[in-house]
Design an enzyme around this catalytic site. Structure first.
Site, PDB file in Angstrom:
ATOM      1  N   ASP A 133       0.873  -1.162   0.000  1.00 32.60           N
ATOM      2  CA  ASP A 133       0.000   0.000   0.000  1.00 32.60           C
ATOM      3  C   ASP A 133       0.915   1.219   0.000  1.00 32.60           C
ATOM      4  O   ASP A 133       2.101   1.133   0.340  1.00 32.60           O
ATOM      5  CB  ASP A 133      -0.966   0.013   1.199  1.00 32.60           C
ATOM      6  CG  ASP A 133      -2.159   0.933   0.923  1.00 32.60           C
ATOM      7  OD1 ASP A 133      -2.071   1.768  -0.003  1.00 32.60           O
ATOM      8  OD2 ASP A 133      -3.187   0.821   1.620  1.00 32.60           O
TER       9      ASP A 133
HETATM   10  C1  BGC Z   1      -5.036   3.247  -0.202  1.00 32.44           C
HETATM   11  C2  BGC Z   1      -5.062   2.229  -1.322  1.00 32.44           C
HETATM   12  C3  BGC Z   1      -4.851   2.928  -2.640  1.00 32.44           C
HETATM   13  C4  BGC Z   1      -3.532   3.668  -2.596  1.00 32.44           C
HETATM   14  C5  BGC Z   1      -3.193   4.389  -3.875  1.00 32.44           C
HETATM   15  C6  BGC Z   1      -3.822   4.133  -0.262  1.00 32.44           C
HETATM   16  O1  BGC Z   1      -3.959   5.216   0.595  1.00 32.44           O
HETATM   17  O2  BGC Z   1      -5.104   2.594   1.032  1.00 32.44           O
HETATM   18  O3  BGC Z   1      -6.274   1.521  -1.316  1.00 32.44           O
HETATM   19  O4  BGC Z   1      -4.912   2.007  -3.685  1.00 32.44           O
HETATM   20  O5  BGC Z   1      -3.595   4.628  -1.560  1.00 32.44           O
HETATM   21  O6  BGC Z   1      -3.983   5.506  -4.061  1.00 32.44           O
END
Ligand code: BGC
Length: 742
Positions: free
Chosen positions: A237
């Site tokens: 993540d």
């Molecule tokens: C989120 C993810 C997301 C990623 C990219 C993170 O803050 O938890 O679900 O895909 O950001 O935007």
């Protein structure tokens, strides 16, 4: 090509890469792309959020919109809406659309679906997730992933694992007993790996048993790679990686983050000396490269041609994808139509008679609110979004007058923070508005005054004798169903309870539509309402789908994929005050190790498993959903000679064509107090015309009669007496049979 031959070719490429080149490939070189190696024709991997459509473009190194206007897309129903259809074919279709649109937008990896277990009803990201039930999650997630991947795009299933709260998500350490971990939180992920062949998985922000998920030996090495044999790519993540050596050694393949200092990422420059000094073996890095190249081959981004020496080139056979097609809009519509749940319908209030709908009054901000551009990383720029008011107006055309009253107001934000993700790792909420107590008082008083004015206007209009039907559309919006935030309680915001109560006084037949991505408390007025509809963020055609259901062109056929408890405190995962954590010290901020531990002490008893075991009443039970018609169930039979098959019949005994979701639950007699009373083990959705009877056969998987044995570290059969329950919801059981498992 045979996997073995492919791996040989991959190995020959790996052998030609320098350490520096390898390291370029395993971390972000842009906010949504990895580094490329031009010398060997290795392209970057281009990624995008998210679950309700392909997110708009950002500049490569800042969270500012690229702003070209060519990144407008189809707006698909959220997973909470898709789940309420209980229609696996529709999940597949939704996946296909998402995959095609991602490919159409030139993406390689789509950061979806989100499949975390809905442990807490107030979790801000519940709208992105499927259910509280692992079996339902599994059934829908497998289809979503398979659908996405038909488009030569990788699904990136998130967030692995135990990321069931937003509060302190970056550093909350989850402690969980092994059985609950295996039986509740892992099956969805296990299924997308083993059954759907997910090409990629996103590690979660939180820690598990003291180690960050993105670096976790247990999660990534032992379980994912070891037990499940996963050879796909693990992507972090955004900002979920913290320790160079641990990450380098771990089974994580790609580090992504939110800051533009790409070379300084944990798995970037800092990893070079760690490998050179032997702290991290280059073999571990090679393994990451193998997974990345394999993903590139799987999505036909590249091919390896073997002349004298294997060489990478662009695969010209790759599907091109498409976005904003009419077909995609129809698919979004089909999902929306089945995602609406009829919670209550006394005296057959619904459907409203369209031939008598000369003057219709629609009330509520959610009837006009555009939802697509909200929610956090799930936000998208929709080609269009039919709000409920627009849907109802389109439905009637010029033959009915449709009036609108706002009824309640959503306070305007001073400024929309376009780059919230840039500061998302800071862990602190945005600077609070500096307001004195006196100023706060004034603001509150003004809001109250305005709320009363809006309420009075709506109630007055609803009292007018010439209004044929009143529809209220309220609930939540992405101020509440949003990434990075959990609600404090389940209460409806914006003084809606007051408004609904007053509306029901003057128009008891008002159709109350709760538009939300997670449970809300309705007990202030639900007894007085004759009809209540439940709908989630249901995509670009959601408003029209709602109109069809309200006025009887379509019969509702959704069912709740989660229980709707009365209060947060009564909910299964209620975590109390410690859950809010505390402010971190500067030092803690630097290392982001576990600063708060969350025991998932309810163990197996998540959602209905908890409410049933503890006899806690809820507003509406898991699996509940009414229809305009009635279904009569025949006797069921259970055959356990080879596997377990449940058969039975259902007859449409009412006047409308309709769809029924037949649910099969399995209850083991003598289950312990910490075990669920029963668990969902199968379902099917049948469409029947009035008078029609159909039979169904539902095969139960061996897991229906197994548990995870912690000592044996394996799923084992639990012999004994069982009851197989067939019903229309988890509480509306129509027939049951006993059987013995030896
Ligand atoms: C989120 C993810 C997301 C990623 C990219 C993170 O803050 O938890 O679900 O895909 O950001 O935007």
């Amino acid at each position: 090509m045979e996997q073995k031959e492919m791996m040989q070719q991959i190995d020959s490429i790996v052998a030609r890469l320098t350490l520096e080149e390898k390291i370029k490939m395993i971390h972000g070189a842009g906010l949504f792309q990895t580094g490329s190696v031009e010398r060997l024709n290795i392209p970057p991997l281009k990624m995008s959020d998210g679950p309700m459509g392909v997110r708009s473009e950002f500049m490569n190194d800042t969270w500012l919109p690229a702003g070209h206007g060519d990144d407008i897309v189809s707006y698909l129903p959220s997973n909470s809406a898709i789940a309420a259809t209980w229609n696996t074919k529709l999940a597949y279709t939704a996946g296909q659309v998402l995959g095609e649109e991602a490919r159409g937008r030139g993406k390689d990896v789509i950061l979806a679906p989100g499949i975390n277990v809905k442990r807490l009803p107030n979790c801000g990201r519940n709208f992105e997730y499927i259910s509280e039930d692992p079996y339902l999650i599994e059934q829908m997630a497998v289809q979503l992933v398979q659908g996405i991947q038909t488009a030569d795009v990788a699904a990136c299933v998130k967030h692995f694992a135990l990321n069931s709260q937003e509060t302190e998500r970056l550093w909350v350490n989850v402690e969980i007993d092994e059985r609950a971990f295996r039986e509740i939180y892992l099956p969805g992920f296990e299924a997308v790996v083993k059954k759907a062949g997910a090409y990629s998985i996103m590690g979660a922000y939180n820690l598990i048993r003291g180690q960050h998920c993105c670096e976790s030996e247990l999660l990534l090495k032992e379980i994912l790679r070891g037990e499940w044999g996963y050879d796909g790519t693990v992507i972090s993540d955004w900002g979920g990686v913290h320790h160079t050596v641990a990450a380098g050694k771990s089974a994580l393949d790609i580090e992504m983050s939110v800051t533009p200092d790409f070379d300084e990422y944990v798995m970037a420059n800092p990893l070079l000396p760690a490998v050179r000094d032997g702290e991290v073996s280059e073999v571990d890095i090679d393994e990451k490269i193998r997974h990345i190249l394999l993903l590139m081959l799987r999505i036909r981004l590249i091919e390896i041609v073997a002349a004298d020496q294997p060489k990478i080139q662009k695969n010209r056979d790759r599907k091109q994808g498409s976005y904003n097609t009419q077909e995609h809009q129809w698919s979004a519509f089909a999902v929306a139509r089945e995602s609406v749940v009829l919670l209550k319908n006394e005296k057959e209030t619904l459907p409203f008679d369209r031939t008598k709908a000369g003057r219709v009054l629609v009330i509520g901000d959610n009837a006009v609110c555009h939802q697509a551009l909200g929610g956090g990383s799930a936000e998208i720029k929709a080609l269009y979004e039919k709000t409920p008011l627009l849907g109802i107006k389109e439905f009637f055309g010029g033959n009915s007058e449709v009036f609108f009253e706002q009824g309640y107001e959503v306070p305007k934000k001073t400024e929309r923070d376009l780059s919230w993700q840039a500061t998302s790792l800071d862990g602190e909420p945005a600077e609070p508005l500096v307001e004195t107590e006196a100023q706060k008082e004034v603001r509150r008083a003004e809001y109250k005054k305005r709320a009363k004015e809006l309420r009075d206007a709506a109630v007055k209009k609803a009292s007018a004798p010439d209004i044929d039907y009143v529809v209220f559309v309220g609930g939540l919006n992405h101020e509440y169903d949003v990434e990075g935030l959990d609600r404090d309680d389940l209460n409806l915001p914006y003084e809606q309870d007051e408004l609904i109560k007053e509306l029901l006084e003057v128009r008891p037949d008002t159709a109350v539509v709760m538009f939300a991505g997670s449970p809300v408390a309705m007990q202030a007025w639900s007894d007085r309402a004759s009809s209540i509809l439940w709908m989630s963020y249901s995509g670009m055609e959601g408003g029209y789908a709602l109109a069809e259901i309200l006025f009887g062109a379509v019969n509702p056929s959704g069912k709740l994929a989660e229980s709707l408890p009365f209060t947060l405190e009564e909910s299964s995962g209620y975590v109390g005050a410690d859950y809010l954590g505390r402010e971190l010290t500067e030092e803690e901020h630097q290392n982001m190790d576990a600063h708060l531990t969350q025991e998932f002490s309810e163990g197996l008893l998540v959602g209905y498993r908890y409410y049933e075991r503890k006899n806690i009443p809820v507003q509406f039970v898991f699996g509940h959903g009414l229809s305009y018609t009635t279904f009569q169930y025949g006797e069921c039979s259970v055959n356990i000679s080879e596997g377990c098959e449940v058969t039975g019949t259902v007859k449409n005994t009412g006047n409308y064509i309709g769809k029924e979701i037949v649910q099969v639950y399995v209850a083991r007699e003598g289950a312990a107090a910490y075990e669920p009373v029963k668990q969902l083990a199968g379902f099917t959705k049948l469409e029947l015309v009035p008078g029609q009877e159909a039979s169904f056969t539902i095969s139960l998987s061996p897991r229906a009669f197994q548990k995870y044995d912690v000592d044996k570290k394996a799923w084992v059969k639990v012999p004994g007496d069982y009851e197989i329950l067939v019903g229309s919801s988890s509480a509306d059981i129509r027939d049951r049979k006993r059987c013995k498992i030896n």
